[in-house]
Write a protein that holds these residues in place. Structure first.
Motif, PDB file in Angstrom:
ATOM      1  N   ALA A 233       0.796  -1.280  -0.004  1.00 21.48           N
ATOM      2  CA  ALA A 233      -0.059   0.061  -0.092  1.00 21.48           C
ATOM      3  C   ALA A 233       0.783   1.145   0.054  1.00 21.48           C
ATOM      4  N   SER A 234       2.144   1.036   0.454  1.00 27.60           N
ATOM      5  CA  SER A 234       2.979   2.448   0.715  1.00 27.60           C
ATOM      6  C   SER A 234       3.294   2.994  -0.898  1.00 27.60           C
ATOM      7  N   GLU A 235       3.259   1.949  -1.884  1.00 26.23           N
ATOM      8  CA  GLU A 235       3.375   2.224  -3.032  1.00 26.23           C
ATOM      9  C   GLU A 235       2.338   2.850  -4.065  1.00 26.23           C
ATOM     10  N   TYR A 236       1.270   2.992  -3.507  1.00 25.82           N
ATOM     11  CA  TYR A 236       0.213   3.616  -4.061  1.00 25.82           C
ATOM     12  C   TYR A 236      -0.455   4.852  -3.260  1.00 25.82           C
ATOM     13  N   ASP A 237      -1.217   5.587  -3.852  1.00 28.93           N
ATOM     14  CA  ASP A 237      -1.834   6.913  -3.245  1.00 28.93           C
ATOM     15  C   ASP A 237      -3.117   6.916  -2.999  1.00 28.93           C
ATOM     16  N   ILE A 238      -4.269   6.237  -3.579  1.00 26.12           N
ATOM     17  CA  ILE A 238      -5.492   6.420  -3.662  1.00 26.12           C
ATOM     18  C   ILE A 238      -6.198   4.904  -3.567  1.00 26.12           C
ATOM     19  N   PHE A 239      -6.901   4.505  -2.543  1.00 26.80           N
ATOM     20  CA  PHE A 239      -7.482   3.387  -2.461  1.00 26.80           C
ATOM     21  C   PHE A 239      -9.123   3.547  -3.078  1.00 26.80           C
ATOM     22  N   ILE A 240      -9.538   2.598  -4.080  1.00 28.51           N
ATOM     23  CA  ILE A 240     -10.682   2.576  -4.655  1.00 28.51           C
ATOM     24  C   ILE A 240     -11.687   1.315  -4.327  1.00 28.51           C
ATOM     25  N   ASN A 241     -12.778   1.682  -4.138  1.00 29.18           N
ATOM     26  CA  ASN A 241     -13.533   0.716  -3.575  1.00 29.18           C
ATOM     27  C   ASN A 241     -15.048   0.692  -4.541  1.00 29.18           C
ATOM     28  N   PRO A 242     -15.084  -0.104  -5.708  1.00 27.49           N
ATOM     29  CA  PRO A 242     -15.878   0.311  -6.733  1.00 27.49           C
ATOM     30  C   PRO A 242     -17.237  -0.735  -6.689  1.00 27.49           C
ATOM     31  N   THR A 243     -17.465  -1.084  -5.315  1.00 28.39           N
ATOM     32  CA  THR A 243     -18.429  -2.340  -4.949  1.00 28.39           C
ATOM     33  C   THR A 243     -20.056  -1.816  -5.416  1.00 28.39           C
ATOM     34  N   ASP A 244     -20.699  -2.872  -5.697  1.00 25.06           N
ATOM     35  CA  ASP A 244     -22.052  -2.726  -6.182  1.00 25.06           C
ATOM     36  C   ASP A 244     -23.105  -2.808  -4.787  1.00 25.06           C
ATOM     37  N   PHE A 245     -22.363  -3.750  -3.687  1.00 25.14           N
ATOM     38  CA  PHE A 245     -23.133  -3.921  -2.321  1.00 25.14           C
ATOM     39  C   PHE A 245     -21.897  -4.126  -1.530  1.00 25.14           C
ATOM     40  N   ASP A 246     -22.528  -3.554  -0.450  1.00 21.30           N
ATOM     41  CA  ASP A 246     -21.239  -3.677   0.899  1.00 21.30           C
ATOM     42  C   ASP A 246     -21.801  -3.368   2.170  1.00 21.30           C
ATOM     43  N   ASN A 247     -21.001  -3.605   3.166  1.00 21.25           N
ATOM     44  CA  ASN A 247     -21.563  -3.470   4.359  1.00 21.25           C
ATOM     45  C   ASN A 247     -20.361  -2.261   4.958  1.00 21.25           C
ATOM     46  N   THR A 248     -19.476  -2.956   5.908  1.00 17.90           N
ATOM     47  CA  THR A 248     -18.435  -1.877   6.141  1.00 17.90           C
ATOM     48  C   THR A 248     -16.936  -2.995   6.209  1.00 17.90           C
ATOM     49  N   PRO A 249     -16.433  -2.794   4.804  1.00 16.04           N
ATOM     50  CA  PRO A 249     -15.434  -3.801   4.457  1.00 16.04           C
ATOM     51  C   PRO A 249     -13.983  -3.353   5.473  1.00 16.04           C
ATOM     52  N   ILE A 250     -13.373  -4.520   6.076  1.00 18.74           N
ATOM     53  CA  ILE A 250     -12.391  -4.386   6.588  1.00 18.74           C
ATOM     54  C   ILE A 250     -11.308  -3.710   5.790  1.00 18.74           C
ATOM     55  N   SER A 251     -11.121  -4.127   4.744  1.00 23.58           N
ATOM     56  CA  SER A 251     -10.067  -3.672   3.710  1.00 23.58           C
ATOM     57  C   SER A 251     -10.144  -1.963   3.745  1.00 23.58           C
ATOM     58  N   VAL A 252     -11.409  -1.377   3.812  1.00 22.59           N
ATOM     59  CA  VAL A 252     -11.440  -0.017   3.691  1.00 22.59           C
ATOM     60  C   VAL A 252     -10.738   0.495   4.838  1.00 22.59           C
TER      61      VAL A 252
END
Length: 334
Positions: A233-252
């Motif tokens: 993750a340190s090599e990237y700058d923006i986290f993208i979560n494009p999901t159609d259904f979700d709750n509270t994902p631990i990865s986010v």
């Protein structure tokens, strides 16, 4: 003693289950986990057998409860617990679980009306269950914040990170389409996609990458350990979560802890986790232009991105085990 029933297959995403089990053990509880069988029928058999095997010793049975096939596992395990007069606690997961309440109301009542307590890791699920007259206690998914090194960025490059299993409901193709749009203004834009295959979607994503001539800009890592993707993750700058259904994902939640600004579709429980323009950005589902513009706003206005990162870190500190364990210990001690 606690018996924790859920999917403990090594190739599956069992992060929340594994983590909660480990943390409860550190608090002095004996925790037995079931099941690690890959075959679904053998897994169900082992789950039910575990309940029978430990019925004389167990104090509580925790049951991970999702909306699809696992829902029926949870139903059968919960009803066996009722027969044996065991205290069982469904732990609610998945953005589509409210739909299951409406499609299977009878089964839902048999599970959730007779439980010792129902645990929701998001206010989204708590409210959805309360609307159906089920009693629910909110206990958020937890992380050990001290293990997450906050990277402070002054600039945000168009380098995107996706961390999720490759499943249709998570719409990973949208991330690839956003990358294609970004490259019109940022030719060096890149995307790293971390996660295991689930239903053929990974192959569809690879075919889309080839079709759009993005082979040099997209990396597929497969499933990585928590430590490995945190380092990546340190090599990237923006986290993208494009999901159609979700709750509270631990990865986010983990991305927020690591200092990655999050751009997510506004579906399911995401608006309960992220306040738009405060500690993340929320956009319309399946809308390439909206998500692309949100990513651009972070790149073009780094001061905005920095504030979002700071607020997100403050929020996830409330999910630290030091805070969350108070709620769990209260439930298990009562």
């Amino acid at each position: 003693m606690i018996l924790y029933i859920g999917n403990n297959v090594k190739s599956s995403n069992v992060t929340v289950m594994a983590q909660l089990s480990q943390l409860l053990r550190k608090e002095g509880y004996t925790v037995t986990v079931s099941s690690s069988k890959e075959n679904q029928f053998l897994r169900l058999f082992e789950m039910l057998f575990s309940v029978l095997k430990w019925s004389k010793q167990v104090d509580y049975v925790l049951i991970d409860t999702y909306s699809t096939k696992n829902f029926y596992y949870a139903f059968l395990v919960s009803q066996l617990c009722r027969v044996l007069k065991l205290k069982y606690i469904p732990i609610l997961h998945g953005g589509k679980l409210p739909t299951r309440l409406k499609s299977s109301p009878g089964l839902a009542k048999m599970i959730f009306n007779h439980s010792y307590i129902n645990i929701a890791p998001s206010y989204y699920l708590k409210e959805a269950f309360e609307k159906e007259n089920f009693s629910v206690k909110f206990i958020p998914n937890n992380i050990e914040v001290c293990k997450y090194e906050l990277k402070k960025r002054m600039l945000f490059k168009p380098n995107l990170l996706f961390v999720r299993s490759f499943s249709k409901i998570y719409n990973p193709q949208l991330a690839i389409q956003v990358l294609q749009e970004l490259k019109k203004d940022y030719p060096t834009a890149s995307l790293c996609m971390v996660g295991p295959e689930k239903d053929g979607t990974l192959q569809e994503c690879k075919e889309l990458v080839n079709k759009l001539d993005l082979e040099d800009s997209v990396v597929f890592t497969g499933k990585l350990s928590k430590q490995a993707w945190h380092h990546l993750a340190s090599e990237y700058d923006i986290f993208i979560n494009p999901t159609d259904f979700d709750n509270t994902p631990i990865s986010v939640i983990e991305a927020m802890a690591l200092g990655l600004p999050v751009v997510s579709t506004n579906v399911g429980g995401m608006s309960y986790l992220i306040k738009n323009d405060i500690d993340g950005l929320l956009v319309e589902a399946n809308n390439v232009l909206h998500m692309t513009n949100a990513v651009k706003s972070l790149i073009e206005t780094p001061s905005k991105a920095i504030k979002i990162v700071e607020q997100a870190r403050v929020k996830v500190e409330g999910f630290d085990w030091k805070e969350v364990k108070k709620e769990w210990l209260s439930v298990l001690a009562s």
